[in-house]
Design a protein around this motif. Structure first.
Motif, PDB file in Angstrom:
ATOM      1  N   LYS A   1      98.916  40.415 -13.776  1.00 40.31           N
ATOM      2  CA  LYS A   1      98.131  40.932 -12.647  1.00 40.31           C
ATOM      3  C   LYS A   1      97.058  39.943 -12.184  1.00 40.31           C
ATOM      4  O   LYS A   1      96.448  40.133 -11.134  1.00 40.31           O
ATOM      5  CB  LYS A   1      97.488  42.267 -13.019  1.00 40.31           C
ATOM      6  CG  LYS A   1      98.538  43.334 -13.296  1.00 40.31           C
ATOM      7  CD  LYS A   1      97.937  44.626 -13.778  1.00 40.31           C
ATOM      8  CE  LYS A   1      99.068  45.616 -14.087  1.00 40.31           C
ATOM      9  NZ  LYS A   1      98.573  46.917 -14.465  1.00 40.31           N
TER      10      LYS A   1
ATOM     11  N   ARG B   1      94.112  31.283 -16.789  1.00 43.89           N
ATOM     12  CA  ARG B   1      93.656  30.854 -15.464  1.00 43.89           C
ATOM     13  C   ARG B   1      92.249  30.289 -15.613  1.00 43.89           C
ATOM     14  O   ARG B   1      91.429  30.855 -16.334  1.00 43.89           O
ATOM     15  CB  ARG B   1      93.656  32.067 -14.521  1.00 43.89           C
ATOM     16  CG  ARG B   1      92.821  31.970 -13.280  1.00 43.89           C
ATOM     17  CD  ARG B   1      93.651  31.525 -12.102  1.00 43.89           C
ATOM     18  NE  ARG B   1      92.838  31.079 -10.999  1.00 43.89           N
ATOM     19  CZ  ARG B   1      92.811  31.634  -9.814  1.00 43.89           C
ATOM     20  NH1 ARG B   1      93.566  32.679  -9.556  1.00 43.89           N
ATOM     21  NH2 ARG B   1      92.081  31.113  -8.856  1.00 43.89           N
TER      22      ARG B   1
ATOM     23  N   PRO C   1      96.310  36.594 -10.530  1.00 46.77           N
ATOM     24  CA  PRO C   1      97.015  35.576  -9.751  1.00 46.77           C
ATOM     25  C   PRO C   1      96.840  34.185 -10.355  1.00 46.77           C
ATOM     26  O   PRO C   1      95.764  33.847 -10.845  1.00 46.77           O
ATOM     27  CB  PRO C   1      96.361  35.648  -8.365  1.00 46.77           C
ATOM     28  CG  PRO C   1      95.466  36.825  -8.375  1.00 46.77           C
ATOM     29  CD  PRO C   1      95.271  37.267  -9.777  1.00 46.77           C
ATOM     30  N   ARG C   2      97.891  33.397 -10.335  1.00 49.33           N
ATOM     31  CA  ARG C   2      97.871  32.028 -10.878  1.00 49.33           C
ATOM     32  C   ARG C   2      96.976  31.114 -10.048  1.00 49.33           C
ATOM     33  O   ARG C   2      96.408  30.173 -10.571  1.00 49.33           O
ATOM     34  CB  ARG C   2      99.271  31.398 -10.887  1.00 49.33           C
ATOM     35  CG  ARG C   2     100.311  32.065 -11.738  1.00 49.33           C
ATOM     36  CD  ARG C   2     100.093  31.834 -13.218  1.00 49.33           C
ATOM     37  NE  ARG C   2      99.420  33.023 -13.607  1.00 49.33           N
ATOM     38  CZ  ARG C   2      98.496  33.246 -14.554  1.00 49.33           C
ATOM     39  NH1 ARG C   2      98.129  32.425 -15.312  1.00 49.33           N
ATOM     40  NH2 ARG C   2      97.901  34.334 -14.784  1.00 49.33           N
TER      41      ARG C   2
END
Length: 181
Positions: free
Chosen positions: A31, A59, A33-34
């Motif tokens: 969930k 991340r 985001p990269r």
């Protein structure tokens, strides 16, 4: 000071040596985001939280940190080089910190915030919502707990819509739901 990616990477490797032996269970990592602007915001139970969240999110995140941590010149140098943003928790409106956070998000960076303002805090402050709305950045709620091993739960991203109180309420509910899982 511009954050140094190599210093951040070294910090992640070294802190992983402390986190992984205790055990780490992560739920909802997909969930986060990269790439792109995102705020990862959650509860704050201990000094290791930023490291545990960073490792679990996979991340790069710049965390807001109390300005007192920047008092020692060597520690200040370290904190700034890994990308942390000092915040004056005594000030009702630390405009400089808010601007720095918005700028980082506009540059498509990830931001880490503990909206309760302190370890073990119970009331969610509206700063995370203000920053999210100004920077048009989704908020990914995260709940951290240490029960022998580290447990990290990421919730669904919350879109930056509505007013500061409305978004703060949505975030608070999402965090409470993660706590109940």
């Amino acid at each position: 000071m511009i954050p140094q990616p190599w210093m951040y990477d070294v910090t992640v490797v070294l802190t992983s040596l402390l986190v992984y032996p205790s055990g780490l269970k992560v739920y909802g990592q997909e969930k986060v985001p990269r790439t792109g602007r995102v705020i990862v915001a959650g509860n704050h139970v201990g000094n290791m939280d930023p490291f545990v969240i960073t490792i679990a999110a996979k991340r790069r995140l710049r965390f807001m940190a109390k300005k007192e941590l920047f008092g020692n010149p060597l520690f200040k140098w370290y904190m700034l080089n890994v990308g942390n943003i000092p915040v004056d928790r005594q000030s009702k409106n630390d405009i400089s910190s808010i601007r720095t956070c918005i700028k980082a998000l506009e540059e498509e960076e990830g931001l880490g915030i503990f909206p309760q303002g302190t370890r073990g805090g119970s009331q969610v402050m509206g700063g995370v919502s203000l920053i999210a709305l100004k920077a048009k950045a989704p908020i990914v709620p995260v709940y951290v707990q240490k029960k022998g091993k580290w447990i990290v739960r990421f919730g669904d991203p919350i879109e930056p819509q509505g007013t500061v109180p409305e978004l703060t309420h949505k975030f608070t509910e999402a965090l409470e739901n993660l706590k109940q899982l």
